[in-house]
Design a protein around this motif. Structure first.
Motif, PDB file in Angstrom:
ATOM      1  N   PHE A   1      -7.314  -4.298  -5.446  1.00 54.16           N
ATOM      2  CA  PHE A   1      -6.732  -3.718  -4.087  1.00 54.16           C
ATOM      3  C   PHE A   1      -7.229  -4.198  -2.819  1.00 54.16           C
ATOM      4  N   ASN A   2      -7.250  -5.413  -2.633  1.00 60.75           N
ATOM      5  CA  ASN A   2      -8.336  -5.827  -1.593  1.00 60.75           C
ATOM      6  C   ASN A   2      -7.073  -6.068  -0.420  1.00 60.75           C
ATOM      7  N   VAL A   3      -6.020  -5.919  -0.291  1.00 61.56           N
ATOM      8  CA  VAL A   3      -5.072  -6.357   0.755  1.00 61.56           C
ATOM      9  C   VAL A   3      -4.580  -4.993   1.257  1.00 61.56           C
ATOM     10  N   ASP A   4      -4.764  -4.937   2.684  1.00 62.71           N
ATOM     11  CA  ASP A   4      -4.319  -3.721   3.169  1.00 62.71           C
ATOM     12  C   ASP A   4      -2.902  -3.801   3.984  1.00 62.71           C
ATOM     13  N   ALA A   5      -2.107  -3.104   3.835  1.00 62.33           N
ATOM     14  CA  ALA A   5      -0.883  -3.236   4.542  1.00 62.33           C
ATOM     15  C   ALA A   5      -1.117  -2.951   5.989  1.00 62.33           C
TER      16      ALA A   5
ATOM     17  N   VAL B   1       6.723  -3.696   3.003  1.00 64.19           N
ATOM     18  CA  VAL B   1       6.028  -2.899   1.795  1.00 64.19           C
ATOM     19  C   VAL B   1       6.843  -1.571   1.529  1.00 64.19           C
ATOM     20  N   VAL B   2       7.524  -1.698   0.168  1.00 64.92           N
ATOM     21  CA  VAL B   2       8.398  -0.548   0.341  1.00 64.92           C
ATOM     22  C   VAL B   2       7.922   0.186  -1.062  1.00 64.92           C
ATOM     23  N   ILE B   3       7.820   1.515  -0.921  1.00 62.08           N
ATOM     24  CA  ILE B   3       7.345   2.319  -2.044  1.00 62.08           C
ATOM     25  C   ILE B   3       8.467   3.508  -2.272  1.00 62.08           C
ATOM     26  N   GLU B   4       8.938   3.681  -3.157  1.00 61.92           N
ATOM     27  CA  GLU B   4      10.035   4.705  -3.520  1.00 61.92           C
ATOM     28  C   GLU B   4      11.232   4.572  -2.656  1.00 61.92           C
TER      29      GLU B   4
ATOM     30  N   ALA C   1      -0.133  -0.628  -6.003  1.00 63.59           N
ATOM     31  CA  ALA C   1      -0.548  -0.249  -4.765  1.00 63.59           C
ATOM     32  C   ALA C   1      -1.300   1.235  -5.079  1.00 63.59           C
ATOM     33  N   MET C   2      -2.105   1.292  -3.740  1.00 66.00           N
ATOM     34  CA  MET C   2      -2.697   2.618  -3.831  1.00 66.00           C
ATOM     35  C   MET C   2      -2.279   3.347  -2.348  1.00 66.00           C
ATOM     36  N   ILE C   3      -1.759   4.387  -2.403  1.00 68.90           N
ATOM     37  CA  ILE C   3      -1.670   5.215  -1.148  1.00 68.90           C
ATOM     38  C   ILE C   3      -3.159   6.094  -0.897  1.00 68.90           C
ATOM     39  N   VAL C   4      -3.794   5.746   0.202  1.00 73.21           N
ATOM     40  CA  VAL C   4      -5.074   6.260   0.375  1.00 73.21           C
ATOM     41  C   VAL C   4      -5.376   6.904   1.610  1.00 73.21           C
ATOM     42  N   GLY C   5      -6.487   7.623   1.806  1.00 72.23           N
ATOM     43  CA  GLY C   5      -6.544   8.636   3.159  1.00 72.23           C
ATOM     44  C   GLY C   5      -5.741   9.852   2.963  1.00 72.23           C
ATOM     45  N   GLY C   6      -5.293  10.257   4.408  1.00 72.18           N
ATOM     46  CA  GLY C   6      -4.520  11.442   4.326  1.00 72.18           C
ATOM     47  C   GLY C   6      -4.929  12.789   4.120  1.00 72.18           C
ATOM     48  N   TRP C   7      -6.079  12.821   4.585  1.00 69.90           N
ATOM     49  CA  TRP C   7      -6.956  14.041   4.226  1.00 69.90           C
ATOM     50  C   TRP C   7      -6.655  15.136   5.703  1.00 69.90           C
TER      51      TRP C   7
ATOM     52  N   LYS D   1      -3.225  -0.001   0.081  1.00 73.31           N
ATOM     53  CA  LYS D   1      -3.690  -1.009  -0.401  1.00 73.31           C
ATOM     54  C   LYS D   1      -3.152  -1.559  -1.493  1.00 73.31           C
ATOM     55  N   LEU D   2      -2.954  -2.931  -1.597  1.00 71.22           N
ATOM     56  CA  LEU D   2      -2.202  -3.804  -2.457  1.00 71.22           C
ATOM     57  C   LEU D   2      -3.131  -4.486  -3.271  1.00 71.22           C
TER      58      LEU D   2
END
Length: 148
Positions: free
Chosen positions: A39-43, A88-91, A124-130, A142-143
């Motif tokens: 997952f080393n590619v950041d959108a 980058v499209v999710i859902e 992909a991973m959705i990260v952060g958002g705290w 992250k992709l």
């Protein structure tokens, strides 16, 4: 939930998925890209899509999000800022883009394997958002794309 209800939901989701790719000009079934788990590619540009990411992730929590999702990379030949853009499209929601350099690399790799302009599915991973008492973090994506 009844089986019939689930079947209707699945069918509507499928139709929505088909509409997104037809609308974006990608056409065809997505090519699946298997990554190496890094997952080393950041959108990029996720700051413009925080509401969509928050909805997909289920809101901000005290702990940072690490949510695995499927993402689809969709070529946007009609993008007014970059005719080589890759969304980058999710859902069904655009949540960011590949960087200019990575978009061109991705398009070249897809052309090499005969899938020029076609959508591609990646992990992909959705990260952060705290959201804590004194701080709040944005969501990122992250992709897992080995060729970028």
């Amino acid at each position: 939930m009844e089986f019939t209800t689930l079947l209707i939901i699945a069918f509507v989701a499928y139709l929505a998925w088909k509409f997104i790719f037809r609308k974006k000009g990608g056409g065809g079934e997505p090519h699946i890209i298997f990554g190496d788990g890094d997952f080393n590619v950041d959108a990029v540009g996720e700051s413009n899509y925080q509401l969509e990411l928050e909805e997909i992730a289920g809101g901000k929590l005290e702990e940072s999000c690490d949510m695995p999702v499927d993402a689809t990379l969709v070529c946007e030949d009609d993008n007014p800022y970059d005719d080589k853009a890759v969304a980058v499209v999710i859902e069904g929601e655009i949540v960011g883009y590949l960087s200019r350099k990575q978009a061109r690399q991705h398009r070249n790799e897809m052309a090499k394997i005969g899938h020029d302009g076609q959508p591609a599915m990646v992990d992909a991973m959705i990260v952060g958002g705290w959201k804590r008492a004194r701080s709040e973090g944005d969501f990122g994506v992250k992709l897992d794309i080995p060729h970028l």
